[in-house]
Design a protein around this motif. Structure first.
Motif, PDB file in Angstrom:
ATOM      1  N   THR A   6      63.411 118.131  76.289  1.00  0.00           N
ATOM      2  CA  THR A   6      63.150 117.253  75.142  1.00  0.00           C
ATOM      3  C   THR A   6      63.544 117.868  73.805  1.00  0.00           C
ATOM      4  OG1 THR A   6      60.893 118.084  74.820  1.00  0.00           O
ATOM      5  CG2 THR A   6      61.194 116.296  76.411  1.00  0.00           C
ATOM      6  N   PHE A  40      65.862 112.989  82.355  1.00  0.00           N
ATOM      7  CA  PHE A  40      65.472 112.750  80.959  1.00  0.00           C
ATOM      8  C   PHE A  40      64.106 113.325  80.601  1.00  0.00           C
ATOM      9  CE2 PHE A  40      62.939 109.215  82.500  1.00  0.00           C
ATOM     10  CZ  PHE A  40      61.960 109.057  81.535  1.00  0.00           C
ATOM     11  N   TYR A  41      63.218 113.534  81.553  1.00  0.00           N
ATOM     12  CA  TYR A  41      61.915 114.079  81.175  1.00  0.00           C
ATOM     13  C   TYR A  41      61.658 115.399  81.879  1.00  0.00           C
ATOM     14  CZ  TYR A  41      59.531 112.312  85.457  1.00  0.00           C
ATOM     15  OH  TYR A  41      59.121 112.066  86.734  1.00  0.00           O
ATOM     16  N   ARG A  56      62.762 105.553  81.456  1.00  0.00           N
ATOM     17  CA  ARG A  56      63.473 105.400  80.171  1.00  0.00           C
ATOM     18  C   ARG A  56      64.467 104.264  80.324  1.00  0.00           C
ATOM     19  NH1 ARG A  56      68.279 107.613  77.824  1.00  0.00           N
ATOM     20  NH2 ARG A  56      68.114 107.783  75.552  1.00  0.00           N
ATOM     21  N   VAL A  93      68.420 113.887  75.311  1.00  0.00           N
ATOM     22  CA  VAL A  93      68.618 113.308  76.639  1.00  0.00           C
ATOM     23  C   VAL A  93      70.058 113.497  77.088  1.00  0.00           C
ATOM     24  CG1 VAL A  93      68.595 111.180  77.992  1.00  0.00           C
ATOM     25  CG2 VAL A  93      66.728 111.661  76.410  1.00  0.00           C
ATOM     26  N   SER A 153      66.651 102.930  72.839  1.00  0.00           N
ATOM     27  CA  SER A 153      66.139 103.652  74.002  1.00  0.00           C
ATOM     28  C   SER A 153      64.636 103.839  73.860  1.00  0.00           C
ATOM     29  CB  SER A 153      66.821 105.018  74.132  1.00  0.00           C
ATOM     30  OG  SER A 153      68.225 104.879  74.255  1.00  0.00           O
ATOM     31  N   GLU A 207      71.336 115.779  80.277  1.00  0.00           N
ATOM     32  CA  GLU A 207      72.163 115.210  81.336  1.00  0.00           C
ATOM     33  C   GLU A 207      73.443 116.017  81.535  1.00  0.00           C
ATOM     34  OE1 GLU A 207      72.703 111.210  80.080  1.00  0.00           O
ATOM     35  OE2 GLU A 207      70.814 110.499  80.963  1.00  0.00           O
ATOM     36  N   GLY A 265      64.751 109.836  72.983  1.00  0.00           N
ATOM     37  CA  GLY A 265      66.185 110.102  72.873  1.00  0.00           C
ATOM     38  C   GLY A 265      66.940 108.952  72.234  1.00  0.00           C
TER      39      GLY A 265
END
Length: 401
Positions: free
Chosen positions: A294, A354-355, A396, A329, A380, A333, A371
């Motif tokens: 994050t 994402f988390y 998300r 985010v 988002s 990725e 994000g």
């Protein structure tokens, strides 16, 4: 309980409108907004007039509270030996985009006339915090406006280091049984020092006793600006826009308070007294914890709060929702894809990209960022489903606006 979380909207009314409509569509129990809500750059560019007033370290820009008063910005300079050198540095540092950020009065007008009525039209309760792009001097005016609203629209709650009970629909908040089965929301707007010019919500990260390694020291600078808070003796936050206190924000003149001390104060009042069960606590923090998915900026560096991470490991709140780092985010990725190329497990992990999860003394904490890119044609956001002391679902989603 179902929650919808968004952040870093920066005055994009299409993003606000979509979040409100989606919260109503999903029939969530609450819409949570995690800071950086006010506009910047082009949103107010056509209204901004820039005027330097010398000689002083206080630069005044036209604002728009009652009686057309000005909103002061106290500039924290570098080590300049002359007023000329200081103002030359100001002119160099305050480029066009940055100047457009320094408009407390216009940001206040936009929030009160556009954002707040939209949020008050939402059919579900709205809870919000502010972020480092939101001028702190405006918060009393926002709270005053909410307090003066009619009961029919007064569904907006502003959190400034506060904790509130999150009620399900038809919950009886006065019932001890209801509170034992419900959840608590803790809203914290503080972020460690950064490169951003607006320093209203920035604090030194630690008290200094637990940051030893150079790569864990707070990133950023105290060079920037803070807005003066309305004078405490004013009849109301908007009664006299020309009356301001001369107090600088403490983070810029002394290493106290800190992010760590703010969290410890909350713990002392609510957690150590067992008033709030950490496993039924939702934390909405504008700044993310250190070394997670994050808090990754371009280039791959982690810029989150070490104090927040340490606090999370100690108390293990059920979930933490964060903003501040728009690109985190995407960066997470990319890192995941890079690792998966040389992995024999085809890059599969136990948790989505994402988390993140912070394991602590009392259990695991889900840490989820929005994000959000406020310049995008999609907003988002994060949808959470909570059941008892566990997170049933965290997703998300990107909504076209």
């Amino acid at each position: 309980m179902r929650l919808l979380f968004g952040s870093d909207l920066h005055g994009n009314l299409r993003h606000f409108t979509k979040l409100v409509s989606h919260a109503q569509l999903l029939k969530v129990d609450a819409l949570l907004l995690g800071g950086d809500l006010g506009p910047r750059r082009g949103t107010l560019a056509s209204k901004v007039s820039h005027t330097f007033v010398a000689p002083s370290s206080s630069i005044y820009y036209p604002g728009s509270p009652p009686r057309g008063a000005y909103a002061p910005l106290h500039i924290m300079p570098r080590d300049h030996t002359s007023a000329r050198g200081f103002h030359e540095a100001m002119e160099e540092h305050l480029k066009d985009d940055t100047k457009r950020c320094l408009t407390p009065g216009l940001q206040r007008e936009f929030f009160l006339s556009q954002i707040l009525p939209l949020l008050q039209s939402c059919a579900v309760p709205v809870y919000l915090i502010f972020g480092n792009s939101d001028f702190r001097a405006n918060v009393p005016a926002y709270k005053y406006a909410v307090a003066q609203s009619s009961p029919e629209v007064q569904r907006v709650t502003i959190l400034d280091g506060d904790v509130v009970y999150l009620a399900r629909k038809n919950d009886n908040v006065d019932s001890q049984q209801s509170e034992a089965a419900g959840y608590w929301l803790f809203g914290t707007p503080w972020v460690p020092l950064s490169h951003h010019l607006n320093k209203d919500w920035e604090l030194f990260d630690s008290n200094g006793d637990d940051i030893k390694q150079p790569d864990q020291r707070p990133k950023g600078s105290v060079w920037g600006a803070v807005t003066a808070l309305p004078h405490r003796d004013a009849e109301s936050p908007t009664s006299d826009g020309k009356t301001f206190s001369a107090q600088f924000f403490p983070a810029l003149v002394a290493p106290s308070p800190t992010v760590q001390s703010q969290l410890e104060a909350f713990s002392l009042t609510h957690l150590e007294t067992n008033r709030v069960d950490p496993r039924r606590l939702v934390v909405m923090s504008h700044g993310p914890p250190h070394m997670t998915k994050t808090d990754i900026i371009r280039g791959g560096k982690h810029v989150g709060s070490l104090a927040l991470r340490k606090w999370t490991k100690k108390w293990s709140p059920l979930v933490m929702l964060t903003g501040h780092v728009h690109e985190t985010v995407r960066m997470a990725e990319k890192r995941r894809e890079k690792k998966s190329k040389g992995s024999t497990t085809n890059g599969k992990e136990d948790i989505p990209a994402f988390y993140d999860v912070i394991s602590g003394a009392g259990g695991n904490t889900i840490v989820a960022p929005s994000g959000n890119d406020f310049n995008s044609d999609v907003v988002s956001c994060v949808v959470l489903d909570l059941e008892d002391d566990r997170v049933e679902k965290v997703e998300r989603i990107n909504l076209d606006v």
